[in-house]
Design a protein around this motif. Structure first.
Motif, PDB file in Angstrom:
ATOM      1  N   ARG A   1       0.859  -1.170   0.000  1.00  0.00           N
ATOM      2  CA  ARG A   1       0.000   0.000   0.000  1.00  0.00           C
ATOM      3  C   ARG A   1       0.901   1.227   0.000  1.00  0.00           C
ATOM      4  O   ARG A   1       1.935   1.259   0.667  1.00  0.00           O
ATOM      5  CB  ARG A   1      -0.903   0.028   1.225  1.00  0.00           C
ATOM      6  N   SER A   2       0.501   2.247  -0.756  1.00  0.00           N
ATOM      7  CA  SER A   2       1.428   3.360  -0.958  1.00  0.00           C
ATOM      8  C   SER A   2       0.726   4.699  -1.039  1.00  0.00           C
ATOM      9  O   SER A   2      -0.501   4.794  -1.113  1.00  0.00           O
ATOM     10  CB  SER A   2       2.234   3.131  -2.244  1.00  0.00           C
ATOM     11  N   SER A   3       1.542   5.735  -1.064  1.00  0.00           N
ATOM     12  CA  SER A   3       1.097   7.091  -1.393  1.00  0.00           C
ATOM     13  C   SER A   3       0.886   7.175  -2.899  1.00  0.00           C
ATOM     14  O   SER A   3       1.141   6.214  -3.633  1.00  0.00           O
ATOM     15  CB  SER A   3       2.174   8.091  -0.976  1.00  0.00           C
ATOM     16  N   TRP A   4       0.469   8.360  -3.387  1.00  0.00           N
ATOM     17  CA  TRP A   4       0.283   8.527  -4.839  1.00  0.00           C
ATOM     18  C   TRP A   4       1.607   8.395  -5.587  1.00  0.00           C
ATOM     19  O   TRP A   4       1.622   8.122  -6.786  1.00  0.00           O
ATOM     20  CB  TRP A   4      -0.370   9.868  -5.161  1.00  0.00           C
ATOM     21  N   GLY A   5       2.722   8.545  -4.862  1.00  0.00           N
ATOM     22  CA  GLY A   5       4.030   8.433  -5.500  1.00  0.00           C
ATOM     23  C   GLY A   5       4.698   7.086  -5.313  1.00  0.00           C
ATOM     24  O   GLY A   5       5.855   6.911  -5.703  1.00  0.00           O
ATOM     25  N   GLY A   6       3.984   6.124  -4.708  1.00  0.00           N
ATOM     26  CA  GLY A   6       4.512   4.765  -4.613  1.00  0.00           C
ATOM     27  C   GLY A   6       5.350   4.459  -3.397  1.00  0.00           C
ATOM     28  O   GLY A   6       5.932   3.368  -3.313  1.00  0.00           O
ATOM     29  N   ALA A   7       5.434   5.366  -2.418  1.00  0.00           N
ATOM     30  CA  ALA A   7       6.226   5.108  -1.209  1.00  0.00           C
ATOM     31  C   ALA A   7       5.416   4.285  -0.219  1.00  0.00           C
ATOM     32  O   ALA A   7       4.216   4.470  -0.070  1.00  0.00           O
ATOM     33  CB  ALA A   7       6.671   6.419  -0.577  1.00  0.00           C
ATOM     34  N   MET A   8       6.095   3.367   0.489  1.00  0.00           N
ATOM     35  CA  MET A   8       5.406   2.364   1.302  1.00  0.00           C
ATOM     36  C   MET A   8       6.010   2.253   2.689  1.00  0.00           C
ATOM     37  O   MET A   8       7.139   2.682   2.934  1.00  0.00           O
ATOM     38  CB  MET A   8       5.514   0.994   0.608  1.00  0.00           C
ATOM     39  N   GLY A   9       5.252   1.646   3.586  1.00  0.00           N
ATOM     40  CA  GLY A   9       5.751   1.304   4.909  1.00  0.00           C
ATOM     41  C   GLY A   9       5.602   2.427   5.926  1.00  0.00           C
ATOM     42  O   GLY A   9       5.166   3.534   5.615  1.00  0.00           O
ATOM     43  N   LEU A  10       5.999   2.136   7.160  1.00  0.00           N
ATOM     44  CA  LEU A  10       5.850   3.095   8.254  1.00  0.00           C
ATOM     45  C   LEU A  10       6.628   4.377   8.004  1.00  0.00           C
ATOM     46  O   LEU A  10       6.209   5.456   8.416  1.00  0.00           O
ATOM     47  CB  LEU A  10       6.326   2.459   9.568  1.00  0.00           C
ATOM     48  N   THR A  11       7.767   4.258   7.332  1.00  0.00           N
ATOM     49  CA  THR A  11       8.606   5.431   7.083  1.00  0.00           C
ATOM     50  C   THR A  11       8.733   5.759   5.596  1.00  0.00           C
ATOM     51  O   THR A  11       9.648   6.464   5.184  1.00  0.00           O
ATOM     52  CB  THR A  11      10.005   5.224   7.702  1.00  0.00           C
TER      53      THR A  11
END
Length: 407
Positions: free
Chosen positions: A184-194
């Motif tokens: 699961r990610s932001s609109w820019g594809g970043a994932m995880g707790l940090t």
């Protein structure tokens, strides 16, 4: 009446058929693009079965920002770091809440954080602040499927090559056993707790709790150590601060506020930039090169920013983001509020700042990208324009300066 109604029905039907045909054509083009990615995925060790399962039924998400869709207006990312003023983004109530929680977590993970600082060199309060800013200590649930996001951005985004690489690494994550549900990610594809991009995961993710997997989604030790390792990999200076708040002298020159303009902190102090709160620095700290940062031009707080400031900026290319994370890290460690209050300056519309950047570029005063963001280089160029034209030099974009440019 009946004839007109019949004609309308026919027109609507024809339009619907045409729309469906366009959608099928777009899906076919996307499917063709996906199959064109397969050879690179295979070269990275992704099996055909993993690839086919990942892309089965996949369609681009055209609601995402930062896409380049022919014939459609650009949807600009509404990241708060770039559309809010400092006083809106850096709210005391937010810092109070997050610092209080951060202190609790600092005690809860004391041994882990001490080990991170000892082995990687990044203070625990800094990685806690990143965790807070990225996902509210895990309370914010990321809304998008990373595979779909990265495929869309790679297919029709404004940075296709960048996101194609990230899409390939996301496929590799599936191949290596990461469940699709975790991606699961932001609109820019970043994932995880940090918030890690897939390629950064492969560079910096750490199995810090020793369970055999670098789990940045559920393991707090893994996520925080991974964030620390990323900062260290980008040049974090062990034992040094991220920034120093200062009071600028009345005759200070805001056009000096660029990353390229550096002096030892001791030299800035000699020129009248007084540390807030007053403190005595070591000889090593006084010798450290630093830039001047004035996020609101000559209004609001000023900062001297050494190397670690720009390392944090590698995590997110926004001065407000770095100020948020850096200041929150200080608050978690027991520090107080900014010594100088933020002004009530208004943020100009992105299109107006773009117009300013275009004019400054034409005059040879600005040589960076036209993005509508009033960052360090834009503010310095604006100050140079104000100097050249006998205006008040405050390095802050306003409607009056824009009107002057248009005249």
């Amino acid at each position: 009446m009946f004839v007109r109604l019949l004609s309308l029905i026919v027109l609507v039907s024809v339009g619907a058929v045409a729309g469906a045909q366009q959608a099928r054509a777009a899906d076919a083009a996307f499917e063709q693009w996906l199959q064109g990615v397969w050879p690179q995925a295979r070269a990275m060790g992704v099996s055909r079965a993993t690839f086919d399962k990942a892309v089965a039924g996949l369609a681009p998400d055209l609601t995402l920002p930062d896409l380049a869709i022919p014939g459609k207006p650009e949807k600009v990312p509404q990241q708060p770091e770039f559309v809010q003023t400092p006083s809106q983004y850096l709210r005391e109530a937010t810092f109070d809440r997050l610092a209080a929680r951060g202190k609790q977590l600092s005690a809860q993970y004391r041994d882990t954080l001490a080990r991170i600082e000892r082995e990687i060199g990044v203070p625990g309060n800094v990685v806690l602040a990143i965790w807070a800013r990225e996902t509210d200590y895990g309370g914010y649930k990321l809304p998008h499927d990373a595979i779909r996001v990265l495929a869309t951005q790679a297919y029709i985004g404004k940075r296709k090559d960048f996101f194609r690489n990230e899409f390939l690494h996301a496929l590799k994550m599936l191949q290596d056993g990461t469940p699709r549900a975790d991606l699961r990610s932001s609109w820019g594809g970043a994932m995880g707790l940090t918030q890690f991009l897939p390629s950064e995961y492969y560079k910096y993710a750490v199995d810090f709790d020793g369970d055999g997997r670098a789990d940045i989604w559920r393991s707090v030790p893994d996520a925080l150590a991974s964030a620390a390792k990323q900062l260290a990999g980008k040049g974090w200076q062990r034992g040094e601060r991220w920034a120093y708040e200062v009071k600028a002298p009345a005759n200070g020159d805001c056009t000096m506020g660029t990353p390229e303009t550096t002096m030892p902190i001791g030299e800035w102090v000699k020129r009248g930039y007084l540390l807030l709160p007053p403190r005595k620095l070591t000889a090593e700290a006084l010798a450290m090169p630093a830039s001047l940062l004035q996020p609101e031009g000559s209004y609001g707080p000023s900062f001297l920013t050494p190397k670690n400031y720009f390392v944090l900026k590698e995590y997110n290319y926004s001065d407000l983001y770095v100020l948020f994370v850096g200041h929150l890290s200080d608050r978690i460690a027991g520090g107080g509020a900014f010594m100088t209050p933020w002004s009530k300056a208004e943020q100009m519309r992105t299109s107006d700042v773009e117009t300013m950047q275009q004019r400054l570029t034409a005059l040879g005063l600005y040589k960076d990208k036209i993005d509508g963001k009033a960052g360090m280089l834009t503010r310095a160029a604006l100050g140079a324009y104000q100097k050249r034209n006998g205006l008040k030099v405050d390095c802050w974009p306003t409607a009056d300066v824009l009107a002057h440019m248009r005249r």
